[in-house]
Design a protein around this motif. Sequence first.
Motif, mmCIF file in Angstrom:
data_model
loop_
_atom_site.group_PDB
_atom_site.id
_atom_site.type_symbol
_atom_site.label_atom_id
_atom_site.label_comp_id
_atom_site.label_asym_id
_atom_site.label_seq_id
_atom_site.Cartn_x
_atom_site.Cartn_y
_atom_site.Cartn_z
ATOM 1 N N GLN A 386 0.825 -1.211 0.000
ATOM 2 C CA GLN A 386 0.000 0.000 0.000
ATOM 3 C C GLN A 386 0.858 1.260 0.000
ATOM 4 N N ALA A 387 2.011 1.217 0.645
ATOM 5 C CA ALA A 387 2.926 2.368 0.576
ATOM 6 C C ALA A 387 3.455 2.542 -0.846
ATOM 7 N N LEU A 388 3.840 1.428 -1.470
ATOM 8 C CA LEU A 388 4.303 1.457 -2.846
ATOM 9 C C LEU A 388 3.222 1.985 -3.768
ATOM 10 N N ALA A 389 1.997 1.473 -3.616
ATOM 11 C CA ALA A 389 0.887 1.890 -4.464
ATOM 12 C C ALA A 389 0.606 3.379 -4.318
ATOM 13 N N GLN A 390 0.689 3.900 -3.084
ATOM 14 C CA GLN A 390 0.433 5.319 -2.875
ATOM 15 C C GLN A 390 1.470 6.183 -3.586
ATOM 16 N N HIS A 391 2.738 5.784 -3.512
ATOM 17 C CA HIS A 391 3.797 6.538 -4.198
ATOM 18 C C HIS A 391 3.575 6.555 -5.715
ATOM 19 N N VAL A 392 3.187 5.419 -6.275
ATOM 20 C CA VAL A 392 2.961 5.351 -7.718
ATOM 21 C C VAL A 392 1.701 6.119 -8.105
ATOM 22 N N ALA A 393 0.634 5.965 -7.315
ATOM 23 C CA ALA A 393 -0.633 6.623 -7.642
ATOM 24 C C ALA A 393 -0.526 8.139 -7.577
ATOM 25 N N ASP A 394 0.262 8.669 -6.620
ATOM 26 C CA ASP A 394 0.357 10.134 -6.520
ATOM 27 C C ASP A 394 1.483 10.722 -7.371
ATOM 28 N N GLY A 395 2.190 9.856 -8.120
ATOM 29 C CA GLY A 395 3.191 10.339 -9.069
ATOM 30 C C GLY A 395 4.553 10.628 -8.491
ATOM 31 N N THR A 396 4.789 10.291 -7.228
ATOM 32 C CA THR A 396 6.106 10.545 -6.647
ATOM 33 C C THR A 396 7.111 9.451 -6.995
ATOM 34 N N LEU A 397 6.626 8.338 -7.547
ATOM 35 C CA LEU A 397 7.512 7.261 -7.972
ATOM 36 C C LEU A 397 7.066 6.782 -9.348
ATOM 37 N N ALA A 398 7.966 6.874 -10.329
ATOM 38 C CA ALA A 398 7.665 6.419 -11.692
ATOM 39 C C ALA A 398 8.386 5.107 -11.946
ATOM 40 N N LEU A 399 7.634 4.086 -12.299
ATOM 41 C CA LEU A 399 8.223 2.784 -12.612
ATOM 42 C C LEU A 399 8.060 2.527 -14.103
ATOM 43 N N GLU A 400 8.716 3.373 -14.891
ATOM 44 C CA GLU A 400 8.617 3.338 -16.337
ATOM 45 C C GLU A 400 10.005 3.318 -16.949
ATOM 46 N N GLU A 401 10.062 3.019 -18.226
ATOM 47 C CA GLU A 401 11.335 2.844 -18.905
ATOM 48 C C GLU A 401 12.190 4.101 -18.884
ATOM 49 N N HIS A 402 11.556 5.279 -18.861
ATOM 50 C CA HIS A 402 12.347 6.512 -18.907
ATOM 51 C C HIS A 402 12.868 6.924 -17.540
ATOM 52 N N ALA A 403 12.413 6.276 -16.470
ATOM 53 C CA ALA A 403 12.817 6.674 -15.112
ATOM 54 C C ALA A 403 14.307 6.406 -14.887
ATOM 55 N N PRO A 404 15.010 7.291 -14.173
ATOM 56 C CA PRO A 404 16.443 7.073 -13.899
ATOM 57 C C PRO A 404 16.626 5.861 -13.000
ATOM 58 N N PRO A 405 17.371 4.852 -13.431
ATOM 59 C CA PRO A 405 17.430 3.602 -12.669
ATOM 60 C C PRO A 405 18.063 3.744 -11.292
ATOM 61 N N GLU A 406 19.185 4.460 -11.199
ATOM 62 C CA GLU A 406 19.861 4.560 -9.907
ATOM 63 C C GLU A 406 18.971 5.249 -8.883
ATOM 64 N N ALA A 407 18.367 6.385 -9.261
ATOM 65 C CA ALA A 407 17.503 7.116 -8.333
ATOM 66 C C ALA A 407 16.254 6.302 -7.989
#
Length: 494
Positions: A386-407
């Motif tokens: 649920q913490a992970l889902a909240q970060h993704v849903a509110d846009g603070t975490l992007a799990l997409e191909e363009h996202a910087p991998p290290e960060a």
Amino acid sequence: MNLDPDTCYKAVASHDRRFDGRFFVGVSSTGVYCRPVCAVRTPRRENCTFYESAAAAEKHGFRPCLRCRPELAPGHGLADISGRLAQAAATLIDEGFMAEGSVATLAARVGVTERHLRRLFDAQFGVSVLEYALTQRLLLAKRLLADTALPVTEVALAAGFGSVRRFNDVLKTRYGLTPLALRRRATDGVADRLVFELGYRPPLAWEALLRFLAARAVDGIEEIRDGAYARTLRVEAGGTVHAGWVRIEHVPRRMVLRVTLSASLARAIPQALGKVRRLCDLGCRPDVVDRHLGELAQAVPGMRLPGSVDGFEIAVRAVVGQVISVVHARRILAALAQRTAAAGTLPDAMPGSLRHLFPSAAAIAVMPPQDLRDAGVPAGKARTLQALAQHVADGTLALEEHAPPEATVVALRAIDGIGDWTAQYVAMRALGWPDAFPGTDYALRKVLGVDTVRAMQARTAQWAPWRAYAAVHLWHRYEAMKDAPAVSEPETMT
């Protein structure tokens, strides 16, 4: 990109598929541009010029070849080019981003200034962002006219043109053809279905990829039957969420994957095809990867890095799969999908056993904790999800191909319950990062015969920057040795 004309011409003369999609050849005697693998008679050297992209060829006045169809060429992999940000932007354009967005919003999406993106794009592709976007719209429309029975109005809208009139005018100006003329030339359109072919650079270890996906297939969401992979799909396009299904089968004789989409995805075709490309790693250059991995890749040449159709889905799979077996994780994921089935509407005509969409981040973020526990998710993992889902849903975490991998790996590890194994696995499959490596994985440790992090790092350093591909090869070896699916270890390793 520096294109050596002599090398390019040799690739054209030999129809070398390793170069397919890496450049295009403009032929002055015909006024068309082709892929290096075009089956027409090889043009004379003095009539050939070479371009980094289809858009660059069109900028110089060439029209796309109607035989080899440049829109079918495989794309670039993440590590193929130095301009990773430019490639990330190009991928978003290929998937329809510019239909609703602007250059400024595109630059913000990939994390650079508009001026810097323009400079990167011109250096990488030889054209401006807008020129590239227009070419991709035209090539998509050309593909839809050739491969589907969609009405011209639907083709224009799906390709990102605001009106049929605008579409007709641009097509006539750039290609000297009308939509009806292109449709008359097409010989392989399929009525009442959305069927496409996506090319790849051979070899392709399709059976190995299929086994990897089959071992992790979630009932109701995915199925493997008759050598093909099918699954449900949620696609966002133009601010609207479209739900449907996709079926992927290998056609080795043509060196393509044949992709069938449900009619419900007609308004999200570029986005859906982009998901298939990422899932099957169609931008890979196996000649480069296999040569670097050496003996490790000899048993299964052309191994792909299994990607994802949704980064959040991969993250959920990784969290749920911590410590437990893949079979157990599949049961939990299937139960989760059943409990959130009302979150998405699927078309009536579903193939096989497909019934549910994978839960979205928004759905899991607001899911009652008891529902997660009833699905078999332990309390600790439920809080992590649920913490992970909240970060993704509110846009603070992007799990997409363009996202910087290290960060992104750092951000994932900051979430309680996510350690290095989970973060690296997400970087591999959701971000498509070729050098990610889940070094604490039980199967990888067993195959390599190491017990410590330091020993693992020393053993795998030789495979950088392709360690993610090495991990897939090692998992394949482990499953062959043990005749059992891989199992993950706890998140810590001494």
